[in-house]
Design a protein around this motif. Structure first.
Motif, PDB file in Angstrom:
ATOM      1  N   ASN A 332       0.805  -1.211   0.000  1.00 40.83           N
ATOM      2  CA  ASN A 332       0.000   0.000   0.000  1.00 40.83           C
ATOM      3  C   ASN A 332       0.841   1.265   0.000  1.00 40.83           C
ATOM      4  OD1 ASN A 332      -2.595  -1.404   0.171  1.00 40.83           O
ATOM      5  ND2 ASN A 332      -1.820  -2.066   2.148  1.00 40.83           N
ATOM      6  N   GLU A 333       2.144   1.125   0.266  1.00 38.05           N
ATOM      7  CA  GLU A 333       3.019   2.281   0.128  1.00 38.05           C
ATOM      8  C   GLU A 333       3.118   2.729  -1.330  1.00 38.05           C
ATOM      9  OE1 GLU A 333       6.753   1.438   1.894  1.00 38.05           O
ATOM     10  OE2 GLU A 333       5.928   1.013   3.880  1.00 38.05           O
ATOM     11  N   LEU A 334       2.669   1.842  -2.233  1.00 32.98           N
ATOM     12  CA  LEU A 334       2.673   2.205  -3.648  1.00 32.98           C
ATOM     13  C   LEU A 334       1.542   3.166  -3.997  1.00 32.98           C
ATOM     14  CD1 LEU A 334       3.699   1.610  -6.592  1.00 32.98           C
ATOM     15  CD2 LEU A 334       2.076  -0.293  -6.615  1.00 32.98           C
ATOM     16  N   LEU A 335       0.464   3.168  -3.213  1.00 36.79           N
ATOM     17  CA  LEU A 335      -0.728   3.932  -3.551  1.00 36.79           C
ATOM     18  C   LEU A 335      -0.454   5.414  -3.838  1.00 36.79           C
ATOM     19  CD1 LEU A 335      -3.540   2.537  -1.226  1.00 36.79           C
ATOM     20  CD2 LEU A 335      -3.448   2.450  -3.715  1.00 36.79           C
ATOM     21  N   PRO A 336       0.296   6.114  -2.997  1.00 39.68           N
ATOM     22  CA  PRO A 336       0.482   7.548  -3.269  1.00 39.68           C
ATOM     23  C   PRO A 336       1.212   7.828  -4.577  1.00 39.68           C
ATOM     24  CG  PRO A 336       1.106   7.002  -1.004  1.00 39.68           C
ATOM     25  CD  PRO A 336       0.937   5.714  -1.736  1.00 39.68           C
ATOM     26  N   HIS A 337       1.858   6.826  -5.132  1.00 38.98           N
ATOM     27  CA  HIS A 337       2.633   7.035  -6.360  1.00 38.98           C
ATOM     28  C   HIS A 337       1.850   6.621  -7.605  1.00 38.98           C
ATOM     29  CE1 HIS A 337       6.031   7.789  -3.733  1.00 38.98           C
ATOM     30  NE2 HIS A 337       5.756   6.668  -3.100  1.00 38.98           N
ATOM     31  N   ILE A 338       0.564   6.380  -7.452  1.00 39.86           N
ATOM     32  CA  ILE A 338      -0.334   6.118  -8.580  1.00 39.86           C
ATOM     33  C   ILE A 338      -1.309   7.291  -8.683  1.00 39.86           C
ATOM     34  CG2 ILE A 338      -2.134   4.618  -9.500  1.00 39.86           C
ATOM     35  CD1 ILE A 338      -0.808   2.275  -8.163  1.00 39.86           C
ATOM     36  N   HIS A 339      -1.333   7.923  -9.832  1.00 36.85           N
ATOM     37  CA  HIS A 339      -2.264   9.029 -10.069  1.00 36.85           C
ATOM     38  C   HIS A 339      -3.394   8.502 -10.921  1.00 36.85           C
ATOM     39  CE1 HIS A 339      -3.635  12.885 -12.000  1.00 36.85           C
ATOM     40  NE2 HIS A 339      -3.709  13.158 -10.700  1.00 36.85           N
ATOM     41  N   ALA A 340      -4.571   8.357 -10.303  1.00 33.68           N
ATOM     42  CA  ALA A 340      -5.725   7.760 -10.984  1.00 33.68           C
ATOM     43  C   ALA A 340      -6.940   8.646 -10.748  1.00 33.68           C
ATOM     44  CB  ALA A 340      -5.969   6.343 -10.474  1.00 33.68           C
ATOM     45  N   PRO A 341      -7.072   9.739 -11.470  1.00 32.29           N
ATOM     46  CA  PRO A 341      -8.163  10.682 -11.216  1.00 32.29           C
ATOM     47  C   PRO A 341      -9.538  10.180 -11.612  1.00 32.29           C
ATOM     48  CG  PRO A 341      -6.913  11.324 -13.166  1.00 32.29           C
ATOM     49  CD  PRO A 341      -6.175  10.187 -12.541  1.00 32.29           C
ATOM     50  N   ALA A 342      -9.620   9.063 -12.369  1.00 35.44           N
ATOM     51  CA  ALA A 342     -10.918   8.543 -12.796  1.00 35.44           C
ATOM     52  C   ALA A 342     -11.313   7.272 -12.032  1.00 35.44           C
ATOM     53  CB  ALA A 342     -10.897   8.246 -14.301  1.00 35.44           C
ATOM     54  N   LEU A 343     -10.580   6.905 -10.992  1.00 36.26           N
ATOM     55  CA  LEU A 343     -10.811   5.643 -10.279  1.00 36.26           C
ATOM     56  C   LEU A 343     -12.175   5.650  -9.592  1.00 36.26           C
ATOM     57  CD1 LEU A 343      -9.238   3.000  -9.631  1.00 36.26           C
ATOM     58  CD2 LEU A 343      -8.725   4.026  -7.414  1.00 36.26           C
ATOM     59  N   ARG A 344     -12.905   4.542  -9.773  1.00 37.93           N
ATOM     60  CA  ARG A 344     -14.227   4.407  -9.156  1.00 37.93           C
ATOM     61  C   ARG A 344     -14.313   3.214  -8.197  1.00 37.93           C
ATOM     62  NH1 ARG A 344     -17.996   7.722 -11.165  1.00 37.93           N
ATOM     63  NH2 ARG A 344     -17.510   8.839 -13.108  1.00 37.93           N
ATOM     64  N   ARG A 345     -13.437   2.237  -8.329  1.00 32.94           N
ATOM     65  CA  ARG A 345     -13.487   1.047  -7.472  1.00 32.94           C
ATOM     66  C   ARG A 345     -12.080   0.774  -6.941  1.00 32.94           C
ATOM     67  NH1 ARG A 345     -17.994  -2.275  -8.664  1.00 32.94           N
ATOM     68  NH2 ARG A 345     -16.800  -4.107  -8.007  1.00 32.94           N
ATOM     69  N   LEU A 346     -11.950   0.740  -5.621  1.00 29.70           N
ATOM     70  CA  LEU A 346     -10.663   0.484  -4.984  1.00 29.70           C
ATOM     71  C   LEU A 346     -10.816  -0.668  -4.001  1.00 29.70           C
ATOM     72  CD1 LEU A 346      -7.706   1.154  -4.373  1.00 29.70           C
ATOM     73  CD2 LEU A 346      -8.514   2.859  -2.710  1.00 29.70           C
ATOM     74  N   HIS A 347     -10.044  -1.738  -4.231  1.00 28.71           N
ATOM     75  CA  HIS A 347     -10.062  -2.918  -3.371  1.00 28.71           C
ATOM     76  C   HIS A 347      -8.654  -3.101  -2.792  1.00 28.71           C
ATOM     77  CE1 HIS A 347     -13.871  -4.275  -5.365  1.00 28.71           C
ATOM     78  NE2 HIS A 347     -13.319  -3.634  -6.394  1.00 28.71           N
ATOM     79  N   ILE A 348      -8.523  -2.995  -1.482  1.00 30.61           N
ATOM     80  CA  ILE A 348      -7.239  -3.221  -0.824  1.00 30.61           C
ATOM     81  C   ILE A 348      -7.399  -4.437   0.085  1.00 30.61           C
ATOM     82  CG2 ILE A 348      -5.429  -2.241   0.609  1.00 30.61           C
ATOM     83  CD1 ILE A 348      -6.401   0.504  -0.132  1.00 30.61           C
ATOM     84  N   ARG A 349      -6.641  -5.479  -0.203  1.00 36.35           N
ATOM     85  CA  ARG A 349      -6.783  -6.741   0.526  1.00 36.35           C
ATOM     86  C   ARG A 349      -5.421  -7.189   1.029  1.00 36.35           C
ATOM     87  NH1 ARG A 349     -10.278  -8.783  -4.582  1.00 36.35           N
ATOM     88  NH2 ARG A 349     -12.249  -7.792  -4.038  1.00 36.35           N
ATOM     89  N   SER A 350      -5.317  -7.368   2.323  1.00 33.67           N
ATOM     90  CA  SER A 350      -4.061  -7.808   2.916  1.00 33.67           C
ATOM     91  C   SER A 350      -4.047  -9.323   2.998  1.00 33.67           C
ATOM     92  CB  SER A 350      -3.890  -7.211   4.313  1.00 33.67           C
ATOM     93  OG  SER A 350      -2.772  -7.783   4.950  1.00 33.67           O
ATOM     94  N   LEU A 351      -2.886  -9.897   2.759  1.00 35.36           N
ATOM     95  CA  LEU A 351      -2.709 -11.341   2.879  1.00 35.36           C
ATOM     96  C   LEU A 351      -2.036 -11.710   4.198  1.00 35.36           C
ATOM     97  CD1 LEU A 351      -1.485 -12.182  -0.731  1.00 35.36           C
ATOM     98  CD2 LEU A 351      -3.797 -12.230   0.170  1.00 35.36           C
ATOM     99  N   GLU A 352      -1.886 -10.758   5.089  1.00 36.58           N
ATOM    100  CA  GLU A 352      -1.170 -11.021   6.334  1.00 36.58           C
ATOM    101  C   GLU A 352      -2.067 -11.730   7.332  1.00 36.58           C
ATOM    102  OE1 GLU A 352       1.406  -7.865   7.801  1.00 36.58           O
ATOM    103  OE2 GLU A 352       0.785  -6.688   6.079  1.00 36.58           O
ATOM    104  N   ASP A 353      -1.481 -12.678   8.071  1.00 40.09           N
ATOM    105  CA  ASP A 353      -2.194 -13.346   9.145  1.00 40.09           C
ATOM    106  C   ASP A 353      -1.437 -13.218  10.461  1.00 40.09           C
ATOM    107  OD1 ASP A 353      -0.068 -14.917   8.586  1.00 40.09           O
ATOM    108  OD2 ASP A 353      -1.188 -16.780   8.288  1.00 40.09           O
ATOM    109  N   VAL A 354      -0.541 -12.239  10.536  1.00 41.38           N
ATOM    110  CA  VAL A 354       0.276 -12.059  11.736  1.00 41.38           C
ATOM    111  C   VAL A 354      -0.057 -10.740  12.418  1.00 41.38           C
ATOM    112  CG1 VAL A 354       2.179 -13.482  10.952  1.00 41.38           C
ATOM    113  CG2 VAL A 354       2.123 -11.089  10.290  1.00 41.38           C
ATOM    114  N   GLY A 355      -1.258 -10.253  12.230  1.00 40.50           N
ATOM    115  CA  GLY A 355      -1.656  -8.999  12.851  1.00 40.50           C
ATOM    116  C   GLY A 355      -1.546  -7.838  11.886  1.00 40.50           C
ATOM    117  N   TYR A 356      -2.197  -6.750  12.248  1.00 41.77           N
ATOM    118  CA  TYR A 356      -2.256  -5.590  11.363  1.00 41.77           C
ATOM    119  C   TYR A 356      -1.048  -4.672  11.565  1.00 41.77           C
ATOM    120  CZ  TYR A 356      -7.133  -6.954  10.935  1.00 41.77           C
ATOM    121  OH  TYR A 356      -8.281  -7.648  10.713  1.00 41.77           O
ATOM    122  N   ARG A 357      -0.603  -4.085  10.475  1.00 39.91           N
ATOM    123  CA  ARG A 357       0.347  -2.982  10.537  1.00 39.91           C
ATOM    124  C   ARG A 357      -0.375  -1.780   9.966  1.00 39.91           C
ATOM    125  NH1 ARG A 357       5.474  -5.097   7.494  1.00 39.91           N
ATOM    126  NH2 ARG A 357       3.953  -6.362   6.390  1.00 39.91           N
TER     127      ARG A 357
END
Length: 541
Positions: A332-357
Motif C-alpha cells: 500500500n506504500e505504492l498507492l500515493p505514487h499512482i495518479h488515478a483521477p478517474a478511479l471508481r473502485r478500490l479494493h485493498i486486501r491484505s494477505l497477512e495473518d500475523v496482525g495488522y500494521r
C-alpha cells in the motif's frame, strides 16, 4: 406358560433308558428329520419363487428406467442449451468433457459435435500422443473462436514446442484467448516466439511461469511479449495476466492493453520487489482501465520503497477505473505514487495473518485520495484496519461520491458510524454496506444509522442522504438477531456472501460461511420469514 418337557418326559432323563425307550427316541428323531427335509424342500421352492419374482421386478424396473430415459429432461433439452452446458463444463476446467458426453446418447453426441464445444484447446506438451490429440481437437473446432492453453514443463525440447505451436499458429486468426503455463521463463519465451502471425481476434493473454532459469542464462523477462502482441499484430488485445516468481526488470506489456493482472509470488535477493520496479512497468500503460496487483505474503528480500529524494515520483493512469491490491501492507506504500483521477473502485486486501500494521495503510490511502481526488464509488478493505481518525478523514474525502463500502475484519466503531448519521451526515450517497467480522460494531448502531437515513430533512438546501438499499452483516459478534430482523424491516439485509464479485466466495476461504447461524435464525423466525412481503421483512439468507 408352556414347558419344554412334561413330567413323564423329565422322569425319563432321571433313569437309565431301556431298549424300548432308545428305539422310541430314534424313531421320533427319524420322523422329525423327515419333516425337516420336507420343510427344506418347501423353503427351496419358495426361495426359487422369490428369485423369479425378483428377476421379474428387476425386468420391470429396467423397462421403467428405459421409458424414463426416453422422456428425461436431459434428452428433451434443446440442442442449443446442451451445447451451452457442454461449453460451461469445458470452461470450468473439464477439458475432456466433449469426449465424455459424446458417449452418453445420440442426442448428446450431436450436441457435442458443435464446434464451440471443442473451442477450448488444452495442449499439455508432456502428454503422450499430444500431436494427434491437438490435430483432432482443432479439426472438431473447425471455424470456432479458439481459447488456447499451452502447458509445458522444462523437460520439453525446443523442437517439440515448435511442432505443437506450428499446429496452433495455423489457426491464429481464430484465437480469442491464449494461456501459457510453464515452470521456466525460457520455455515461455519459446512458446511466445512461435506466435509470429497476426492475431486479429485475440482478446486476452495469460502467462504463468516460474523463473527457475539462471539470471545469467540469457533469459530476458519475456520482452518478446511486447513484440508479438503489439497493437499492429493483436489490435483487439485488451487483457494481460502475468504471474511469475520474479518481477520483470523492464516494461514487457503491450502499451494498448486496458486490463492488467500482475501476480508476483516471490521477492528474490537478486531482484527484490520495489516501488520503482512497479512504476516502471506501469508507466507506458496509459490506457489501463483495470489493474490488479498481487504480491507475496513472505519476502526473501524486503520490499524497497522509493528513496527520499524521489518520493514525488508517480505513474499517471488517467483512464484507470478499478484498482485491486493484494498483499502485505507494504504494497500500500505504492498507492500515493499512482495518479488515478478517474478511479471508481478500490479494493485493498491484505494477505497477512500475523496482525495488522495499520500505519503504512492509513497515511498512504489518505495521500492517494488527496493527490488523485478520484470519484470513488466503491471502497473495500479486506483484513485492513484503519484508526477512527483515518476512517473519518477517508469518509470526508469521499463524501460526495462513495456509494458502497465493504469491510472485512475491521475495527470500525459506533462513533465512526455516527459520522454517517442522518440525511446531512458524511457520504450521503452511501447506499450499500457489507461488514464482516467487525468485532467492535454494535448492531444498534447500524439500526440507528439506517433509520436516520430514512428521515426527511426539513432543510431544503444542502446534500440529502439517500436511503440505504442493502446492509450485509456476516459474523459481526455484537450484531444480534433482533438487530438483523430490525434491519430487514427497513431495508434489504443480507447475512450471506454475495453471489458474484465476492472475494471470500471466489477464493473458497470459508471464513464467511455462516451456515449454522443462518439455519438457526431461519428456524427461530420461520413464521415471519414465511409471511414474506406481508411482514415487510427483506432478509437474504
Amino acid at each position: 406358560m408352556t414347558t419344554l418337557f412334561s413330567d413323564a418326559e423329565r422322569q425319563q432323563f432321571r433313569i437309565e433308558p431301556t431298549p424300548d425307550v432308545v428305539q422310541a427316541a430314534e424313531d421320533t428323531i427319524l420322523s422329525h428329520e423327515r419333516e425337516i427335509g420336507g420343510l427344506e424342500e418347501r423353503i427351496a421352492a419358495l426361495l426359487n419363487q422369490v428369485r423369479d419374482l425378483r428377476y421379474e421386478q428387476a425386468r420391470h424396473r429396467a423397462a421403467i428406467a428405459r421409458c424414463r430415459g426416453l422422456v428425461t429432461l436431459a434428452r428433451r433439452l434443446p440442442e442449443e442449451l446442451l451445447i451451452r452446458i457442454f461449453e460451461l463444463l469445458v470452461e470450468d476446467g473439464w477439458t475432456r468433457a466433449p469426449v465424455v458426453v459424446s458417449h452418453v446418447c445420440s442426442a448428446w453426441r450431436r450436441a457435442a459435435g458443435a464446434p464451440k464445444v471443442w473451442a477450448h484447446v488444452y495442449v499439455r506438451c508432456d502428454d503422450a500422443n499430444v500431436h494427434e490429440r491437438t490435430r483432432f481437437w482443432l479439426r472438431m473446432a473447425r471455424g470456432a473462436d479458439l481459447h488456447v492453453t499451452v502447458a509445458a514443463s522444462w523437460r520439453i525440447p525446443q523442437w517439440q514446442i515448435g511442432q505443437l505451436m506450428g499446429l496452433l499458429v495455423e489457426r491464429s486468426g481464430q484465437w480469442r484467448s491464449l494461456r501459457v503455463e510453464t515452470d521456466s521463463l525460457r520455455h515461455a519465451e519459446l512458446v511466445l516466439g512461435q506466435c509470429d502471425r497476426p492475431l486479429p481476434e485475440l482478446r486476452s493473454v495469460a502467462i504463468k511461469t516460474a523463473a527457475i532459469d539462471s539470471a545469467d542464462a540469457g533469459v530476458n523477462d519475456l520482452s518478446i511479449l511486447t513484440e508479438r502482441f503489439s497493437d499492429e499484430r493483436a489490435p483487439r488485445l485488451a487483457r494481460v495476466e502475468y504471474a511469475s516468481s520474479v518481477i520483470p526488470r523492464f516494461p514487457i506489456f503491450p502499451a494498448h492493453i486496458t486490463s492488467l493482472a500482475l501476480d508476483i509470488y516471490e521477492s528474490n535477493p537478486h531482484r527484490p520487489l520495489s516501488t520503482a520496479s512497479i512504476i516502471e512497468l506501469l508507466e507506458q500503460l496509459t490506457q489501463l482501465k483495470s489493474l490488479a496487483l498481487t504480491m507475496p505474503l513472505a519476502y526473501e528480500a524486503a520490499f524497497v520503497p522509493l528513496p527520499d529524494d524521489d518520493l514525488e515520483r508517480a505513474v499517471s493512469l488517467p483512464n484507470l477505473n478499478t484498482l485491486v491490491c493484494y498483499g502485505p501492507t507494504d504494497l500500500n506504500e505504492l498507492l500515493p505514487h499512482i495518479h488515478a483521477p478517474a478511479l471508481r473502485r478500490l479494493h485493498i486486501r491484505s494477505l497477512e495473518d500475523v496482525g495488522y500494521r495499520q500505519q503504512p495503510v492509513g497515511p498512504s490511502l489518505l495521500l492517494f485520495l488527496e493527490r488523485s481526488a478520484p470519484p470513488l464509488e466503491l471502497l473495500e478493505l479486506h483484513d485492513i484496519d484503519l484508526s477512527p481518525e483515518t476512517f473519518a478523514a477517508v469518509f470526508a474525502a469521499l463524501s460526495g461520491t462513495l456509494r458502497e463500502l465493504r469491510l472485512h475484519e475491521s475495527s470500525i466503531s459506533d462513533a465512526t458510524i455516527q459520522l454517517l448519521h442522518g440525511p446531512r451526515g458524511l457520504c450521503p450517497h452511501l447506499t450499500k454496506i457489507d461488514f464482516r467480522w467487525c468485532g467492535m460494531l454494535q448492531g444498534r448502531a447500524l439500526v440507528d444509522w439506517v433509520r436516520s437515513r430514512c428521515a426527511v430533512d426539513d432543510i431544503p438546501e444542502g446534500r440529502i442522504g439517500e436511503p440505504i438499499e442493502e446492509v450485509g452483516v456476516v459474523n459481526c459478534a455484537f450484531v444480534l438477531e433482533e438487530d438483523v430482523m430490525d434491519l430487514a424491516r427497513m431495508t434489504v439485509c443480507r447475512i450471506v456472501m454475495r453471489d458474484g464479485d465476492d472475494y471470500c466466495r471466489s477464493r473458497g476461504l470459508g471464513c464467511c460461511s455462516n451456515g449454522r447461524y443462518r439455519t438457526r435464525l431461519r428456524m427461530r423466525h420461520l413464521t415471519d420469514l414465511a409471511a414474506g412481503r406481508d411482514t415487510g421483512i427483506r432478509l437474504v439468507l
